[in-house]
Design a protein around this motif. Structure first.
Motif, PDB file in Angstrom:
ATOM      1  N   GLN A 136     -10.311  -3.105   9.549  1.00  0.00           N
ATOM      2  CA  GLN A 136     -10.543  -1.831   8.860  1.00  0.00           C
ATOM      3  C   GLN A 136      -9.749  -0.707   9.533  1.00  0.00           C
ATOM      4  O   GLN A 136      -9.120   0.100   8.846  1.00  0.00           O
ATOM      5  N   ARG A 137      -9.756  -0.709  10.858  1.00  0.00           N
ATOM      6  CA  ARG A 137      -9.020   0.334  11.597  1.00  0.00           C
ATOM      7  C   ARG A 137      -7.526   0.258  11.282  1.00  0.00           C
ATOM      8  O   ARG A 137      -6.876   1.270  11.016  1.00  0.00           O
ATOM      9  N   ALA A 138      -6.996  -0.959  11.238  1.00  0.00           N
ATOM     10  CA  ALA A 138      -5.558  -1.126  10.948  1.00  0.00           C
ATOM     11  C   ALA A 138      -5.239  -0.630   9.550  1.00  0.00           C
ATOM     12  O   ALA A 138      -4.250   0.089   9.332  1.00  0.00           O
ATOM     13  N   MET A 139      -6.103  -0.951   8.589  1.00  0.00           N
ATOM     14  CA  MET A 139      -5.865  -0.518   7.206  1.00  0.00           C
ATOM     15  C   MET A 139      -5.971   1.001   7.086  1.00  0.00           C
ATOM     16  O   MET A 139      -5.152   1.631   6.411  1.00  0.00           O
ATOM     17  N   ARG A 140      -6.952   1.574   7.777  1.00  0.00           N
ATOM     18  CA  ARG A 140      -7.092   3.035   7.719  1.00  0.00           C
ATOM     19  C   ARG A 140      -5.874   3.717   8.343  1.00  0.00           C
ATOM     20  O   ARG A 140      -5.320   4.676   7.792  1.00  0.00           O
ATOM     21  N   THR A 141      -5.389   3.188   9.453  1.00  0.00           N
ATOM     22  CA  THR A 141      -4.203   3.761  10.102  1.00  0.00           C
ATOM     23  C   THR A 141      -2.980   3.654   9.199  1.00  0.00           C
ATOM     24  O   THR A 141      -2.241   4.617   8.984  1.00  0.00           O
ATOM     25  N   PHE A 142      -2.789   2.476   8.604  1.00  0.00           N
ATOM     26  CA  PHE A 142      -1.644   2.262   7.704  1.00  0.00           C
ATOM     27  C   PHE A 142      -1.655   3.286   6.568  1.00  0.00           C
ATOM     28  O   PHE A 142      -0.643   3.915   6.254  1.00  0.00           O
ATOM     29  N   GLN A 143      -2.829   3.457   5.969  1.00  0.00           N
ATOM     30  CA  GLN A 143      -2.926   4.361   4.808  1.00  0.00           C
ATOM     31  C   GLN A 143      -2.795   5.821   5.222  1.00  0.00           C
ATOM     32  O   GLN A 143      -2.103   6.607   4.584  1.00  0.00           O
ATOM     33  N   GLU A 144      -3.415   6.149   6.359  1.00  0.00           N
ATOM     34  CA  GLU A 144      -3.353   7.533   6.850  1.00  0.00           C
ATOM     35  C   GLU A 144      -1.921   7.911   7.238  1.00  0.00           C
ATOM     36  O   GLU A 144      -1.410   8.971   6.875  1.00  0.00           O
ATOM     37  N   GLU A 145      -1.240   7.023   7.938  1.00  0.00           N
ATOM     38  CA  GLU A 145       0.119   7.303   8.446  1.00  0.00           C
ATOM     39  C   GLU A 145       1.159   7.380   7.328  1.00  0.00           C
ATOM     40  O   GLU A 145       2.264   7.864   7.515  1.00  0.00           O
ATOM     41  N   THR A 146       0.833   6.848   6.137  1.00  0.00           N
ATOM     42  CA  THR A 146       1.851   6.814   5.066  1.00  0.00           C
ATOM     43  C   THR A 146       1.396   7.552   3.813  1.00  0.00           C
ATOM     44  O   THR A 146       2.089   7.527   2.798  1.00  0.00           O
ATOM     45  N   LYS A 147       0.268   8.267   3.911  1.00  0.00           N
ATOM     46  CA  LYS A 147      -0.323   8.818   2.674  1.00  0.00           C
ATOM     47  C   LYS A 147       0.541   9.896   2.024  1.00  0.00           C
ATOM     48  O   LYS A 147       0.469  10.132   0.820  1.00  0.00           O
ATOM     49  N   GLU A 148       1.395  10.567   2.816  1.00  0.00           N
ATOM     50  CA  GLU A 148       2.244  11.630   2.243  1.00  0.00           C
ATOM     51  C   GLU A 148       3.560  11.083   1.687  1.00  0.00           C
ATOM     52  O   GLU A 148       4.352  11.813   1.103  1.00  0.00           O
ATOM     53  N   ASN A 149       3.828   9.809   1.922  1.00  0.00           N
ATOM     54  CA  ASN A 149       5.107   9.250   1.483  1.00  0.00           C
ATOM     55  C   ASN A 149       5.168   9.162  -0.048  1.00  0.00           C
ATOM     56  O   ASN A 149       4.151   8.998  -0.721  1.00  0.00           O
ATOM     57  N   THR A 150       6.390   9.267  -0.559  1.00  0.00           N
ATOM     58  CA  THR A 150       6.555   9.345  -2.026  1.00  0.00           C
ATOM     59  C   THR A 150       7.465   8.236  -2.571  1.00  0.00           C
ATOM     60  O   THR A 150       7.839   8.266  -3.730  1.00  0.00           O
ATOM     61  N   GLY A 151       7.784   7.289  -1.733  1.00  0.00           N
ATOM     62  CA  GLY A 151       8.646   6.188  -2.210  1.00  0.00           C
ATOM     63  C   GLY A 151       7.818   5.050  -2.774  1.00  0.00           C
ATOM     64  O   GLY A 151       6.781   5.281  -3.410  1.00  0.00           O
ATOM     65  N   LEU A 152       8.232   3.831  -2.502  1.00  0.00           N
ATOM     66  CA  LEU A 152       7.498   2.646  -2.967  1.00  0.00           C
ATOM     67  C   LEU A 152       6.028   2.714  -2.540  1.00  0.00           C
ATOM     68  O   LEU A 152       5.737   3.032  -1.386  1.00  0.00           O
ATOM     69  N   THR A 153       5.143   2.433  -3.493  1.00  0.00           N
ATOM     70  CA  THR A 153       3.725   2.240  -3.152  1.00  0.00           C
ATOM     71  C   THR A 153       3.519   0.759  -2.915  1.00  0.00           C
ATOM     72  O   THR A 153       3.751  -0.065  -3.808  1.00  0.00           O
ATOM     73  N   LEU A 154       3.134   0.421  -1.680  1.00  0.00           N
ATOM     74  CA  LEU A 154       2.873  -0.976  -1.321  1.00  0.00           C
ATOM     75  C   LEU A 154       1.360  -1.190  -1.346  1.00  0.00           C
ATOM     76  O   LEU A 154       0.640  -0.718  -0.475  1.00  0.00           O
ATOM     77  N   ASN A 155       0.887  -1.851  -2.418  1.00  0.00           N
ATOM     78  CA  ASN A 155      -0.547  -2.154  -2.547  1.00  0.00           C
ATOM     79  C   ASN A 155      -0.814  -3.494  -1.873  1.00  0.00           C
ATOM     80  O   ASN A 155      -0.229  -4.515  -2.255  1.00  0.00           O
ATOM     81  N   LEU A 156      -1.713  -3.480  -0.875  1.00  0.00           N
ATOM     82  CA  LEU A 156      -2.071  -4.735  -0.216  1.00  0.00           C
ATOM     83  C   LEU A 156      -3.464  -5.113  -0.673  1.00  0.00           C
ATOM     84  O   LEU A 156      -4.446  -4.445  -0.340  1.00  0.00           O
ATOM     85  N   ALA A 157      -3.521  -6.160  -1.508  1.00  0.00           N
ATOM     86  CA  ALA A 157      -4.814  -6.601  -2.057  1.00  0.00           C
ATOM     87  C   ALA A 157      -5.485  -7.467  -0.997  1.00  0.00           C
ATOM     88  O   ALA A 157      -5.089  -8.614  -0.774  1.00  0.00           O
ATOM     89  N   LEU A 158      -6.454  -6.876  -0.352  1.00  0.00           N
ATOM     90  CA  LEU A 158      -7.106  -7.501   0.805  1.00  0.00           C
ATOM     91  C   LEU A 158      -8.608  -7.531   0.544  1.00  0.00           C
ATOM     92  O   LEU A 158      -9.182  -6.482   0.203  1.00  0.00           O
ATOM     93  N   ASN A 159      -9.223  -8.707   0.638  1.00  0.00           N
ATOM     94  CA  ASN A 159     -10.626  -8.858   0.253  1.00  0.00           C
ATOM     95  C   ASN A 159     -10.801  -8.349  -1.174  1.00  0.00           C
ATOM     96  O   ASN A 159     -11.694  -7.548  -1.480  1.00  0.00           O
TER      97      ASN A 159
END
Ligand SMILES: Cc1cc(N2CCCCCC2)n2ncc(-c3ccc(F)cc3)c2n1
Length: 261
Positions: A136-159
């Motif tokens: 959960q921490r890794a996913m939150r960090t990934f999303q938080e660190e890239t939330k302002e980006n405007t290029g490709l949206t990489l959806n990771l379907a996890l659980n």
């Protein structure tokens, strides 16, 4: 002789194989799918065929994740969804699940900088609350660190499970109708779109599944209503940029009518 065989098999020899930038240029002349979804299947079979533990297939499969994310970004695809771990995958052996649940933090360490440099936004599709705290921490960090980006949206379907996603959306719609936030007569297909994990993103134009299975396996059932389906016998660890471009080329050859004649 070998060169001739290779030329016959692939249509190219080393010196006739189109350069990567030429292929990108040629593909960009045709319609680029806005959203590509991938069921990354075959890691276990790939390992078993080589007498290796299943985890070796997963490790190799992560290299393909990196290659395909970069290929999608290079093509200018808007959204790429990777079916990483389904709600059914919890039934796998404990050691395999523990290994898989460490992949997000591994990917965070190795790939976050490159994804930020490429302006990629990472989004998780699925129930985060069931994941181990470290995942959960890794996913939150990934999303938080890239939330302002405007290029490709990489959806990771996890659980992730599509039926569970639809039930959750229905519950939230019912709650908003019952609390007066929305009138039931307003509920339509666009309403459901807004309550799914993929809210705000276009439906997949193309879904790719590797390793020979011809089924959807409870993946984006609502969103795939009009998607082109592309299947390959190749196992995920052996999938690559060339095959990804082949799928896009095949997509460009298909005319899409959305039910019309
Ligand atoms: C559990 C799991 C499994 C998983 N596989 C697909 C690739 C082959 C290896 C096994 C299954 N992939 N592929 C990407 C991720 C991922 C998830 C979150 C994240 F932030 C970054 C990467 C992933 N996660």
């Amino acid at each position: 002789m070998i060169q001739t065989l290779k030329q016959w098999l692939t249509g190219y020899t080393e010196d006739t194989k189109p350069k990567d930038e030429d292929r990108l240029h040629a593909l960009k002349k045709g319609p680029i799918p806005r959203h590509v979804a991938v069921i990354m299947d075959g890691n276990g079979r790939w390992a078993k065929k080589r007498g290796l533990p299943r985890i070796a297939g997963h490790r190799e499969g992560m290299k393909t994740v990196r290659e395909i994310v970069r290929a999608a970004d290079d093509l200018g695809i808007q959204s790429l969804t990777l079916y990483s771990f389904s709600t059914e995958n919890w039934k796998r052996p404990k050691d395999e699940v523990e290994y898989l649940m460490k992949l997000p933090e591994e990917f965070l360490k190795t790939d976050l900088d490159d994804l930020k440099r490429r302006n990629v936004r990472v989004k998780m599709l699925g129930r985060e609350e069931d994941l181990p705290p470290h995942t959960q921490r890794a996913m939150r960090t990934f999303q938080e660190e890239t939330k302002e980006n405007t290029g490709l949206t990489l959806n990771l379907a996890l659980n992730y499970g599509s039926r569970a996603e639809i039930v959750l959306a229905l519950k939230r719609i019912i709650e908003d109708v019952e609390t007066g936030k929305m009138d039931k007569d307003e509920v339509d297909e666009q309403t459901v779109d807004r309550y799914l994990y993929t809210a705000g993103q276009p439906d997949p134009d193309l879904i790719i599944r590797t390793s020979g299975e011809i089924r959807i396996s409870n993946f984006m059932l609502w969103q795939l209503a009009y998607s082109e389906l592309w299947f390959t016998e190749v196992a995920w660890p052996d999938f690559n940029r060339e095959l990804f471009f082949q799928a896009i080329m095949d997509y460009q050859q298909r005319s899409r009518r959305y039910g019309a004649v």
